[in-house]
Design a protein around this motif. Structure first.
Motif, PDB file in Angstrom:
ATOM      1  N   SER A  96       3.596  31.253  38.993  1.00  0.00           N
ATOM      2  CA  SER A  96       2.363  30.482  38.852  1.00  0.00           C
ATOM      3  C   SER A  96       1.143  31.392  38.711  1.00  0.00           C
ATOM      4  CB  SER A  96       2.182  29.568  40.072  1.00  0.00           C
ATOM      5  OG  SER A  96       2.081  30.341  41.262  1.00  0.00           O
ATOM      6  N   GLU A 134      -1.862  26.932  33.000  1.00  0.00           N
ATOM      7  CA  GLU A 134      -1.150  26.028  33.896  1.00  0.00           C
ATOM      8  C   GLU A 134      -0.185  26.824  34.778  1.00  0.00           C
ATOM      9  OE1 GLU A 134      -1.212  23.023  34.795  1.00  0.00           O
ATOM     10  OE2 GLU A 134      -2.491  22.012  33.323  1.00  0.00           O
ATOM     11  N   ASP A 193       2.005  25.550  36.736  1.00  0.00           N
ATOM     12  CA  ASP A 193       3.306  24.870  36.757  1.00  0.00           C
ATOM     13  C   ASP A 193       3.529  24.243  35.383  1.00  0.00           C
ATOM     14  OD1 ASP A 193       5.676  23.673  37.407  1.00  0.00           O
ATOM     15  OD2 ASP A 193       4.909  22.500  39.084  1.00  0.00           O
ATOM     16  N   ARG A 215       6.571  21.631  34.696  1.00  0.00           N
ATOM     17  CA  ARG A 215       6.307  20.257  35.135  1.00  0.00           C
ATOM     18  C   ARG A 215       5.335  19.577  34.189  1.00  0.00           C
ATOM     19  NH1 ARG A 215       2.475  17.716  38.310  1.00  0.00           N
ATOM     20  NH2 ARG A 215       3.188  15.770  39.253  1.00  0.00           N
ATOM     21  N   ASP A 216       4.329  20.314  33.718  1.00  0.00           N
ATOM     22  CA  ASP A 216       3.362  19.743  32.793  1.00  0.00           C
ATOM     23  C   ASP A 216       4.036  19.356  31.477  1.00  0.00           C
ATOM     24  OD1 ASP A 216       0.710  18.917  32.514  1.00  0.00           O
ATOM     25  OD2 ASP A 216       0.139  20.711  31.417  1.00  0.00           O
ATOM     26  N   TYR A 237      12.427  18.415  38.307  1.00  0.00           N
ATOM     27  CA  TYR A 237      10.991  18.290  38.073  1.00  0.00           C
ATOM     28  C   TYR A 237      10.519  16.895  38.466  1.00  0.00           C
ATOM     29  CZ  TYR A 237      12.053  22.382  35.305  1.00  0.00           C
ATOM     30  OH  TYR A 237      12.511  23.605  34.912  1.00  0.00           O
TER      31      TYR A 237
END
Length: 306
Positions: free
Chosen positions: A152, A175, A177, A180-181, A232
């Motif tokens: 991250s 980002e 993460d 997940r996005d 996720y």
């Protein structure tokens, strides 16, 4: 670390955003990668973006080899055709970004280059392509969201990318993460892109019809289920799209309207494969997958029975 050379594969609705930005960087060695008839067409006709025609240098994959950054901006259906070009153009130091929708283009590209070279990303842009012309609103465009797959933190190459996008006047968001996005956007695309494509209606139908909303919600739930199996969490989608004009038609319906094949394999083809891997049932996704392929066949004339 500074990015001094960039090569882009794909000059469609997404690639045009980067052509528009990188063409303004006088100190950047920027080119498109293309071969054969496509190369000749781009060199002769250029690409029209927001009413202006651009003529960036067009190089063969071997001529572009060694660029600091390689951006893959094809449609999903064209990705497999350029894998060998990616292998040729990317040397071991090249950073590679795929701007394709979905959650598996990086996995596919990682089969022909070292996966450690890849920075994951997604695009948030409303653009429309008609023939050789692309239009988008730079002020409304949210831009590229990107990050490292396994940390991250803002790494050195992430900071180099931020500096490059700043130079080019391109909008960007780091980002922490990003995976997940990507799944969150995947959910949005499947839930809102696909039912309207099957029905041929604007997005107002999701808010005016409980039946259309039902289809949206079932697809969203199936994405959430598969994402959870993959590790996720996908949050419930908000109704922020209700602020769009009710006649808005997203990319899948735009493709069908224009008689083009869609990215349904990237959306539901991928989701169905991942569901099968985990032994999950996704009946609404399966129906929608086959319905949109049938609409492609209709456009192709398969059902023109005289």
């Amino acid at each position: 670390m500074r990015i001094n050379s960039v090569a882009v594969i794909g000059a469609g609705a997404i690639g045009a955003y980067f052509i528009w930005g990188f063409s303004r960087c006088e100190d950047l060695d920027f080119c498109l990668i293309a071969k054969g008839e496509r190369k000749e067409r781009l060199e002769k006709q250029g690409i029209e973006i927001n009413g202006k025609t651009y003529f960036p240098p067009v190089r063969l994959p071997k001529e572009a080899r060694g660029a600091d950054l390689l951006m893959v901006c094809t449609k999903y259906s064209g990705l497999f055709d350029v894998l060998e070009d990616i292998r040729t153009a990317a040397d071991p130091h090249t950073t590679v970004i795929s701007t394709l929708n979905g959650v598996d283009s990086e996995e596919i590209i990682g089969e022909v280059i070292d996966p450690a070279q890849i920075v994951n990303s997604l695009m948030r842009i409303d653009s429309a392509r008609a023939g050789g012309s692309v239009r988008f609103d730079p002020d409304l465009t949210m831009g590229i969201y990107f990050g490292e797959r396994d940390t991250s933190e803002e790494t050195e190459r992430i900071r180099a990318l931020e500096e490059l996008f700043e130079r080019a006047g391109l909008k960007y968001v780091f980002e922490g993460d990003i995976l997940r996005d990507q799944w969150q956007k995947f959910s949005l695309n499947i839930a809102y892109n696909l039912p309207q494509a099957v029905l041929g209606v604007g997005i107002g139908a999701y808010f005016n019809s409980s039946h259309v909303a039902y289809l949206r919600d079932r697809l969203e739930q199936e994405v959430q289920m598969v994402a959870a199996a993959e590790g996720y969490r996908v949050d419930p989608l908000s109704d922020f799209l209700s602020s769009h004009p009710k006649n808005t038609r997203f990319s899948t319906l735009q493709d069908l309207d224009a008689g083009r094949h869609t990215e349904i394999d990237m959306f539901l083809g991928t989701l169905i494969k991942k569901a099968e891997k985990h032994g999950l049932k996704v009946p609404f996704s399966e129906y929608t997958f086959h319905a949109i392929h049938a609409l492609e066949e209709k456009n192709d004339g398969l059902f023109d029975f005289g």
